[in-house]
Design an enzyme around this catalytic site. Structure first.
Site, mmCIF file in Angstrom:
data_model
loop_
_atom_site.group_PDB
_atom_site.id
_atom_site.type_symbol
_atom_site.label_atom_id
_atom_site.label_comp_id
_atom_site.label_asym_id
_atom_site.label_seq_id
_atom_site.Cartn_x
_atom_site.Cartn_y
_atom_site.Cartn_z
ATOM 1 N N LYS A 1 1.341 4.263 -2.955
ATOM 2 C CA LYS A 1 1.115 5.676 -2.672
ATOM 3 C C LYS A 1 2.339 6.524 -3.026
ATOM 4 O O LYS A 1 2.203 7.683 -3.426
ATOM 5 C CB LYS A 1 0.713 5.870 -1.205
ATOM 6 C CG LYS A 1 -0.662 5.278 -0.874
ATOM 7 C CD LYS A 1 -1.747 5.878 -1.748
ATOM 8 C CE LYS A 1 -3.125 5.323 -1.463
ATOM 9 N NZ LYS A 1 -4.187 5.971 -2.267
ATOM 10 N N TYR B 1 0.835 -1.206 0.000
ATOM 11 C CA TYR B 1 0.000 0.000 0.000
ATOM 12 C C TYR B 1 0.870 1.257 0.000
ATOM 13 O O TYR B 1 0.680 2.163 -0.815
ATOM 14 C CB TYR B 1 -0.915 -0.008 1.224
ATOM 15 C CG TYR B 1 -1.722 1.267 1.383
ATOM 16 C CD1 TYR B 1 -2.829 1.515 0.567
ATOM 17 C CD2 TYR B 1 -1.374 2.221 2.345
ATOM 18 C CE1 TYR B 1 -3.551 2.694 0.705
ATOM 19 C CE2 TYR B 1 -2.102 3.381 2.487
ATOM 20 C CZ TYR B 1 -3.184 3.609 1.667
ATOM 21 O OH TYR B 1 -3.905 4.776 1.797
#
Length: 347
Positions: free
Chosen positions: A214, A210
């Site tokens: 990002k 994750y």
């Protein structure tokens, strides 16, 4: 980017930096702000941060809201609630599945039917375990949703927003890609190809993946800003911080939810406060946020690697790989045409 941001970058990656961000007091919007007559698109908008952002936009008098969601039934239920509260506004529910390039393309094409587009908040995102591959694209799902499909939608929307900018308006349309300060803890390998790193199932950990996606978002937006004039379309990244009251951690084991729940009880912002960072990014920060990372109602540094020669090379490789991945829509030409119309240099 200012030298001050670069000097602040190392401290943002520390625990103290995280705590500072979480306990920053919200900044109110200008008292005279009105969105009457304007049109906004919010993806992932039937729950959590996206839904709160929709409500806050409507509270400012937004005339037309497009809720971009994956489920028609869930979108309709959320829209019905907003229609009851804001009867004078138009609230539309349009389908976009961020796991599908075809769905993203169809959604972008539908956006051309709008008479104007002032605000786009690309809020749809996920974190998922175990390692899952999207069969239609062959990519791991976190990379697909958080980065590749988000990059595709951004690229497809840019010329549409530019074309629909209201003549004579001093406020250009804004696209805010919802990022995360988890990027400060990213572990992307700095050498060699970038996207293939997400094919290494043996290296998969949910939250590292994750944070890595990002980081890719932030690098991508920083590069987009080199191709698009902020007078045509402003593009930035907005970070809501750790926020309670979302479905972000759905699907996690019960024990992990309890652990995260305890941390959120102590540190998390309310969903309305988290969503207010989106409004700050699209309504307050203006041209100075073009290509930047906005967080805590201001502009914050990128991770410290971004300011280094290695980070610049990483950004360039990511851009080349992304253009190759999205070549089926002519992504490179779309971006070159935008830069040509801005600078006269299409190289």
């Amino acid at each position: 980017m200012s030298s001050q941001l670069e000097s602040d970058a190392p401290s943002e990656a520390t625990t103290l930096g995280f705590l500072r961000r979480q306990f920053t007091r919200p900044k109110p919007l200008p008292a005279d702000l009105s969105l009457a007559g304007k049109v906004a698109i919010v993806t992932g908008s039937n729950v959590g941060l996206g839904f709160s952002a929709c409500r806050q936009l409507l509270q400012l008098g937004l005339s037309h809201l497009v809720m971009a969601v994956r489920s028609q039934a869930k979108g309709d239920a959320a829209a019905a609630e907003l229609r009851r509260e804001f009867a004078s506004a138009t609230v539309s529910v349009w389908i976009v599945d961020m796991e599908s390039y075809d769905s993203v393309r169809a959604f972008a094409a539908r956006c051309e039917s709008l008479s104007r587009i002032d605000i786009v908040i690309l809020n749809a995102g996920l974190t998922m375990a175990p390692y899952t591959v999207v069969s239609a694209t062959g990519h791991e799902i976190t990379l697909q949703v958080n980065y590749l499909s988000t990059a595709l939608l951004t690229i497809l929307l840019l010329p549409i927003l530019k074309a629909k900018k209201i003549a004579g308006s001093s406020q250009p349309p804004v696209i805010s890609v919802v990022g995360s300060d988890a990027m400060y803890q990213s572990r992307v390998e700095l050498h060699g190809p970038i996207l293939p790193q997400f094919q290494r199932q043996d290296k998969f950990t949910q939250f590292t993946w994750y944070g890595n996606t990002k980081l890719l978002q932030a690098l991508f937006v920083s590069k987009v800003a080199e191709f698009v004039s902020p007078r045509d379309v402003i593009v930035n990244v907005s970070n809501p911080g750790m926020t309670d009251g979302t479905e972000f951690f759905r699907g996690l084991p019960a024990w992990m939810k309890k652990l995260i729940g305890a941390a959120q009880w102590m540190l998390a912002r309310s969903v309305d406060v988290g969503a207010s960072t989106y409004l700050d990014a699209v309504l307050v920060q203006g041209e100075k946020s073009h290509g930047s990372f906005t967080s805590d109602w201001t502009i914050k540094p990128f991770p410290k690697i971004w300011y280094t020669p290695e980070g610049k090379k990483l950004t360039e490789r990511l851009w080349e790989e992304t253009m190759e991945e999205l070549s089926f829509v002519g992504a490179s030409k779309i971006m070159s045409d935008l830069r040509q119309s801005w600078t006269g240099d299409g190289s």
